[in-house]
Design an enzyme around this catalytic site. Structure first.
Site, PDB file in Angstrom:
ATOM      1  N   GLU A 139      60.396 -10.125  17.026  1.00 45.53           N
ATOM      2  CA  GLU A 139      60.127  -8.858  16.325  1.00 45.53           C
ATOM      3  C   GLU A 139      61.271  -7.851  16.403  1.00 45.53           C
ATOM      4  OE1 GLU A 139      56.388  -7.541  17.955  1.00 45.53           O
ATOM      5  OE2 GLU A 139      55.326  -9.311  17.247  1.00 45.53           O
ATOM      6  N   ASN A 169      61.366 -15.192  16.036  1.00 47.48           N
ATOM      7  CA  ASN A 169      59.947 -15.089  15.677  1.00 47.48           C
ATOM      8  C   ASN A 169      59.623 -13.675  15.200  1.00 47.48           C
ATOM      9  OD1 ASN A 169      57.271 -16.386  15.795  1.00 47.48           O
ATOM     10  ND2 ASN A 169      56.802 -14.895  17.411  1.00 47.48           N
ATOM     11  N   HIS A 190      50.146 -13.251  10.632  1.00 53.10           N
ATOM     12  CA  HIS A 190      48.875 -12.550  10.850  1.00 53.10           C
ATOM     13  C   HIS A 190      48.466 -11.972   9.491  1.00 53.10           C
ATOM     14  CE1 HIS A 190      49.136 -12.813  15.203  1.00 53.10           C
ATOM     15  NE2 HIS A 190      50.362 -12.324  15.168  1.00 53.10           N
ATOM     16  N   GLU A 220      51.616 -17.760  14.953  1.00 60.85           N
ATOM     17  CA  GLU A 220      50.512 -16.929  15.455  1.00 60.85           C
ATOM     18  C   GLU A 220      49.447 -16.757  14.374  1.00 60.85           C
ATOM     19  OE1 GLU A 220      51.956 -13.265  17.200  1.00 60.85           O
ATOM     20  OE2 GLU A 220      53.699 -14.262  18.067  1.00 60.85           O
ATOM     21  N   ASP A 243      46.506 -16.160  12.091  1.00 61.86           N
ATOM     22  CA  ASP A 243      45.101 -15.754  12.010  1.00 61.86           C
ATOM     23  C   ASP A 243      44.907 -15.105  10.650  1.00 61.86           C
ATOM     24  OD1 ASP A 243      46.329 -13.271  12.622  1.00 61.86           O
ATOM     25  OD2 ASP A 243      45.517 -13.234  14.654  1.00 61.86           O
TER      26      ASP A 243
HETATM   27  O1  G3I Z   1      44.317  -7.834  31.182  1.00 59.52           O
HETATM   28  C1  G3I Z   1      44.196  -6.428  31.002  1.00 59.52           C
HETATM   29  C2  G3I Z   1      42.871  -5.938  31.565  1.00 59.52           C
HETATM   30  O2  G3I Z   1      42.849  -6.156  32.957  1.00 59.52           O
HETATM   31  C3  G3I Z   1      42.737  -4.452  31.239  1.00 59.52           C
HETATM   32  O3  G3I Z   1      41.472  -4.027  31.633  1.00 59.52           O
HETATM   33  C4  G3I Z   1      42.885  -4.198  29.765  1.00 59.52           C
HETATM   34  C5  G3I Z   1      42.836  -2.718  29.443  1.00 59.52           C
HETATM   35  O4  G3I Z   1      43.522  -2.414  28.255  1.00 59.52           O
HETATM   36  O5  G3I Z   1      44.142  -4.708  29.325  1.00 59.52           O
HETATM   37  C6  G3I Z   1      44.279  -6.114  29.528  1.00 59.52           C
HETATM   38  O6  G3I Z   1      45.549  -6.519  29.065  1.00 59.52           O
HETATM   39  C7  G3I Z   1      45.684  -6.596  27.667  1.00 59.52           C
HETATM   40  C8  G3I Z   1      46.198  -7.990  27.336  1.00 59.52           C
HETATM   41  O7  G3I Z   1      46.441  -8.100  25.945  1.00 59.52           O
HETATM   42  C9  G3I Z   1      45.233  -9.091  27.727  1.00 59.52           C
HETATM   43  O8  G3I Z   1      44.078  -9.012  26.962  1.00 59.52           O
HETATM   44  C10 G3I Z   1      46.660  -5.546  27.202  1.00 59.52           C
HETATM   45  O9  G3I Z   1      46.121  -4.255  27.408  1.00 59.52           O
HETATM   46  C11 G3I Z   1      46.961  -5.757  25.734  1.00 59.52           C
HETATM   47  O10 G3I Z   1      48.022  -4.888  25.360  1.00 59.52           O
HETATM   48  C12 G3I Z   1      47.403  -7.196  25.480  1.00 59.52           C
HETATM   49  O11 G3I Z   1      47.552  -7.346  24.095  1.00 59.52           O
HETATM   50  C13 G3I Z   1      48.344  -8.456  23.693  1.00 59.52           C
HETATM   51  C14 G3I Z   1      49.392  -7.963  22.725  1.00 59.52           C
HETATM   52  O12 G3I Z   1      50.151  -9.075  22.258  1.00 59.52           O
HETATM   53  C15 G3I Z   1      50.330  -6.988  23.376  1.00 59.52           C
HETATM   54  O13 G3I Z   1      51.436  -6.702  22.582  1.00 59.52           O
HETATM   55  C16 G3I Z   1      47.443  -9.472  23.021  1.00 59.52           C
HETATM   56  O14 G3I Z   1      46.570 -10.056  23.990  1.00 59.52           O
HETATM   57  C17 G3I Z   1      48.290 -10.566  22.373  1.00 59.52           C
HETATM   58  O15 G3I Z   1      47.467 -11.364  21.573  1.00 59.52           O
HETATM   59  C18 G3I Z   1      49.349  -9.944  21.493  1.00 59.52           C
HETATM   60  O16 G3I Z   1      50.157 -10.964  20.970  1.00 59.52           O
HETATM   61  C19 G3I Z   1      51.173 -10.539  20.056  1.00 59.52           C
HETATM   62  C20 G3I Z   1      52.318 -11.494  20.182  1.00 59.52           C
HETATM   63  O17 G3I Z   1      52.769 -11.559  21.505  1.00 59.52           O
HETATM   64  C21 G3I Z   1      53.453 -11.097  19.272  1.00 59.52           C
HETATM   65  N1  G3I Z   1      53.011 -10.931  17.914  1.00 59.52           N
HETATM   66  C22 G3I Z   1      51.868 -10.071  17.726  1.00 59.52           C
HETATM   67  C23 G3I Z   1      50.713 -10.518  18.595  1.00 59.52           C
HETATM   68  C24 G3I Z   1      49.500  -9.689  18.328  1.00 59.52           C
HETATM   69  O18 G3I Z   1      49.708  -8.361  18.734  1.00 59.52           O
END
Ligand code: G3I
Length: 462
Positions: free
Chosen positions: A158, A199, A236, A265, A267
């Site tokens: 990105e 990516n 996405h 990725e 969806d």
């Molecule tokens: O695990 C913690 C949890 O303990 C806490 O209570 C909670 C509170 O917000 O946060 C949890 O962590 C989160 C994590 O995902 C696991 O679920 C983070 O806040 C959250 O920011 C994180 O989001 C991820 C996101 O990337 C961050 O940029 C998504 O899971 C993940 O699917 C997403 O993936 C990205 C790719 O890497 C790049 N392309 C876009 C894609 C979608 O955003």
């Protein structure tokens, strides 16, 4: 695969696919019944993002092991997860996914080595040469750790702005426009056998400026021999960013540059037959492009999705197959073209035509500058950061000589141009950092194999 023995192989010329021959694999009478097996019949993988904390959910793992033959850790290989404190690497959660995948015979996509987002706090507050050095150290250490286990790396994620066709502003971008190629070179050195991808999202529509900007960068990298093997299209899709009718054209055009393409990725928000039809279109587009290696969906059940409310995945919250699943499997079973070589294009297909625009200034020995070096050492390699400081008068050019121990070799350098790679190695300024004001400093760095230098470097200025 045995049930595939009756598959008909038809040799066709893949005119648009980088001028190479491709095999067209026609559907067989006894189609595969899982996503991974069906994708494998045309030499592809079908993967999913996996969260380590869901590996104790039996429904989740049951679907994972039955349907998929590749995984991408959803968050566990990101910079904040793997290097929470500088130079303290943690692979526990990523290893849970990697070990599960290996035990199941699945491929692992590594995501992601360099990114403006999900940086640990220490990196977020870094800028300039220190950040460049830290980023390259991270790329090197993580890629080295998983050497032989990860088949493809998202090296850089990105890096382009959402509109306008330029780079995204970030602390990494501010280290210099060459940060992306520096990351790719470091990744190639650390894991020469892995496929290296750039990516991004919103590079699906061929007419969009962001797509064109990434295409131009990849073309430039191929022309200059920067080690890139692949473009990852996150894909996405939703009402604001819908599946474009020219998606196949985009895949074909990237592939024609001599790189593979991967859908990384996927969806698609929606439901019912509309959603199912779009999944089928994406799969058919990938199958039509010999260098489209595989598809990864970004989660298993709708409830696992980062966009759960958009129900964008192939299984519902209870783990039942949706219409989108059936359409995807049917499309996979319709066959597709494959690249018979099946190997990444590691060497550039075009000879480099760009030579450095500025040759380094020849320093006058004895003029005033000094240099110091700090080394991050690990087993088998190191990165070195060298600080060059002007004395009482400004300098307009400099060269630093460092003596490497026996067995050590420079593999790549940034913000300086090296002469030689072993023994006494000379690093001269490049066009933009030769001038240093009196008493001020600049930094350059390099990466190497073996043991890094320990003696004080010699500095000569002009
Ligand atoms: O695990 C913690 C949890 O303990 C806490 O209570 C909670 C509170 O917000 O946060 C949890 O962590 C989160 C994590 O995902 C696991 O679920 C983070 O806040 C959250 O920011 C994180 O989001 C991820 C996101 O990337 C961050 O940029 C998504 O899971 C993940 O699917 C997403 O993936 C990205 C790719 O890497 C790049 N392309 C876009 C894609 C979608 O955003």
């Amino acid at each position: 695969m045995s049930h595939r023995l009756r598959t008909t192989l038809t040799l066709i010329a893949a005119g648009a696919a980088a001028g190479s021959l491709a095999l067209f694999v026609a559907p067989s009478a006894d189609a595969a019944t899982t996503l991974g097996a069906s994708a494998a019949a045309t030499g592809r993988y079908f993967g999913t993002a996996v969260a380590a904390n869901k590996l104790s959910d039996s429904t989740y793992v049951g679907i994972l092991d039955r349907e998929f033959n590749a995984v991408t850790p959803e968050n566990e290989m990101k910079i904040d997860a793997t290097e929470p404190q500088q130079n303290q690497f943690t692979f526990t959660n990523a290893d849970r996914i990697v070990n599960h995948a290996i035990a199941q015979g699945m491929k692992v996509r590594g995501h992601t080595l360099a990114w403006h987002s999900q940086q640990p706090g220490w990196m977020q507050s870094m800028e300039g040469a220190a950040l460049r050095s830290a980023m390259l150290n991270h790329v090197t250490r993580v890629a080295t750790n998983y050497r032989g286990k990860v088949f493809t790396w998202d090296v850089v994620n990105e890096a382009f702005a959402d509109s306008g066709g330029g780079r995204r502003d970030s602390n990494l971008q501010r280290t210099g426009n060459d940060w992306i190629e520096a990351a790719f070179r470091a990744a190639r050195t650390a894991d020469p056998g892995a496929k290296l991808c750039y990516n991004d999202y919103n590079i699906d529509n061929w007419t969009w400026a962001k797509t064109q900007a990434v295409y131009t960068m990849v073309r430039d990298f191929k022309t200059r021999g920067v080690p890139i093997d692949c473009v990852g299209l996150q894909s996405h899709f939703n009402s604001g960013s819908p599946y474009p009718g020219n998606y196949r054209t985009t895949l074909e055009n990237f592939a024609a540059l001599g790189v593979d393409v991967q859908i990384t990725e996927l969806d698609i928000e929606g439901s019912g037959q509309t959603q199912a039809a779009t999944y089928a279109n994406v799969v058919k587009d990938c199958l039509a492009v010999a260098r489209c290696n595989g598809i990864t969906v970004w989660g298993i059940r709708d409830s696992d999705s980062w966009r759960a409310s958009g129900t964008p995945l192939l299984f519902d919250g209870s783990g039942n197959k949706k219409a989108a699943y059936t359409a995807t499997l049917d499309a996979l079973n319709s066959g597709g073209s494959t690249d018979p070589t099946g190997t990444p294009t590691v060497s550039p297909t075009v000879s480099p035509t760009v030579s450095p625009t500025a040759s380094p200034t020849t320093p006058q020995p004895g003029a005033g500058c000094s240099a110091s070096v700090t080394v991050n050492q690990w087993t088998g390699g190191f990165t070195a950061t060298v600080r060059v400081t002007a004395g009482a008068a400004a300098v307009t050019g400099w060269a630093v000589t460092l003596t490497l121990p026996s067995g050590a070799a420079v593999t790549n350098a940034w913000n300086a141009q090296n002469s030689g790679t072993t023994g006494a190695v000379r690093f001269a300024n490049v066009s933009y950092n030769g001038r240093i004001a009196a008493g001020s400093s600049t930094e350059f760095g390099f990466q190497g194999t073996g043991t890094g230098p320990s003696a004080t470097p010699a500095c000569a200025a002009s």
